[in-house]
Each structure stands twice: as structure tokens, then as C-alpha cells.
Motif scaffolding. Sequence first.
Motif, PDB file in Angstrom:
ATOM      1  N   UNK A 151      95.608  10.567  44.165  1.00  0.00           N
ATOM      2  CA  UNK A 151      95.067   9.236  44.470  1.00  0.00           C
ATOM      3  C   UNK A 151      94.970   8.382  43.199  1.00  0.00           C
ATOM      4  N   UNK A 152      94.562   8.998  42.102  1.00  0.00           N
ATOM      5  CA  UNK A 152      94.426   8.246  40.846  1.00  0.00           C
ATOM      6  C   UNK A 152      95.782   7.787  40.323  1.00  0.00           C
ATOM      7  N   UNK A 153      96.817   8.584  40.537  1.00  0.00           N
ATOM      8  CA  UNK A 153      98.152   8.230  40.045  1.00  0.00           C
ATOM      9  C   UNK A 153      98.757   7.056  40.819  1.00  0.00           C
ATOM     10  N   UNK A 154      98.168   6.701  41.984  1.00  0.00           N
ATOM     11  CA  UNK A 154      98.627   5.542  42.737  1.00  0.00           C
ATOM     12  C   UNK A 154      98.351   4.248  41.963  1.00  0.00           C
ATOM     13  N   UNK A 155      97.342   4.263  41.093  1.00  0.00           N
ATOM     14  CA  UNK A 155      96.992   3.105  40.269  1.00  0.00           C
ATOM     15  C   UNK A 155      97.986   3.035  39.099  1.00  0.00           C
ATOM     16  N   UNK A 156      98.803   1.967  38.970  1.00  0.00           N
ATOM     17  CA  UNK A 156      99.823   1.902  37.909  1.00  0.00           C
ATOM     18  C   UNK A 156      99.229   1.889  36.499  1.00  0.00           C
ATOM     19  N   UNK A 157      98.059   1.272  36.347  1.00  0.00           N
ATOM     20  CA  UNK A 157      97.439   1.247  35.015  1.00  0.00           C
ATOM     21  C   UNK A 157      96.996   2.645  34.602  1.00  0.00           C
ATOM     22  N   UNK A 158      96.439   3.402  35.546  1.00  0.00           N
ATOM     23  CA  UNK A 158      96.028   4.771  35.250  1.00  0.00           C
ATOM     24  C   UNK A 158      97.256   5.633  34.940  1.00  0.00           C
ATOM     25  N   UNK A 159      98.327   5.442  35.713  1.00  0.00           N
ATOM     26  CA  UNK A 159      99.555   6.217  35.480  1.00  0.00           C
ATOM     27  C   UNK A 159     100.132   5.909  34.101  1.00  0.00           C
TER      28      UNK A 159
END
Length: 192
Positions: A151-159
Amino acid sequence: MSKTSYCLIAIMLAALLYMGAVRGYQFYERRAAEKAAQDAVSGNAFTFQNVPVSLAAPRPEPVSRPVAFDPAQTAIFLESAPLSFDLQQQQAQETIESILMDYAQDPNIQKFNQELADATEGEADNLADLSGEKMLKILQENPQVGKVVQESMQNPEFAKTIEQIFTNPQFIESVKQLQGNMSAAPQPKKAE
């Protein structure tokens, strides 16, 4: 005036002219001697067609004493003793924690750490716990960690932030040290 008087006056004038010529010549010789002495000191003793010619030998220049050849010294670096297994593990863990501290203020990382702590009930507080020796144990006991990561990797900034962390060469080497040496860790000897 008589002829004798004229003769005496002529002799006196000749004597005065002679003495004046001698004095003039002496004055000229003195000036020439002074100029010659001055030229000898300065090195310009003669001239040829109004061009000064120096016959004085050049003054020797001071020369340093010969120096014995000394080849360039090479620097010698002593290598320190290799770290023990425990110190290597500790150093790798500190390196990972130091790298992750640079990203501690990132709101995406803070959110991920909070979700990770909630999913593992406090067993894993941050990404450093997933990068270390306890990773297999945490993943086996808490299958919901995979869902949090996904779920966190869905956020491009987090990725993007995770990519920066995982491409750091020091981080990669430290993770290899911690996770790759789990099987190479010294095992206590069994009593026979």
C-alpha cells in the motif's frame, strides 16, 4: 719700458703659462685616476668606440654544497586488524540507522513507520528493523507487513524515497552484511 723689462715679463708669462699647464695636467690626471678607480670598482674600466668594455672577471656566485641523493620516501599505510563478526554486524546496523535518520523527517517515511509499528504490534518500529537480522522473523510472524509495504509503494513520493535509500551503496553493503551473514553467523558448538 726697456727691452730687458719686456724680456723679463715674457719669461714670467712663459713660467706662469708653464705652471698653469702643469697644474691643469695634474688636475686632469687626478680626475682620470678617480674615474679609472671608479670604473674598476664598477667593472667598466675601458671603452671601445664609446661602448664600455669590462675586462674584470665575473665575480663568482655562491654555490650550495652538494647534496647527497635521497630517493623519494614512500608512504607506508598499515592496515588495521579486521573487525570481529559482532563488530561488523554492529557497524552495519549503525550504518543503516544513520542512513535512515537522514529520512526521518519525511512525512511518507513517518507514516510508513507508524503503519509498520501498528501492523507488527511494536515489534518493528521502522525500516531499519526490516533491513536487519530480524526481517525473516518479522515477516513470518506478521504477514500483514507485506500489505503495508504494498500500500505504501502506491504513493510515488514514498516509492521515490525508498528507491533513494535502497540504491545507496553503503545501505546495500550493510544489508548484505546483516542479512547475508545470518547463515554465516558463528554457531555455538554442540557438546558431544
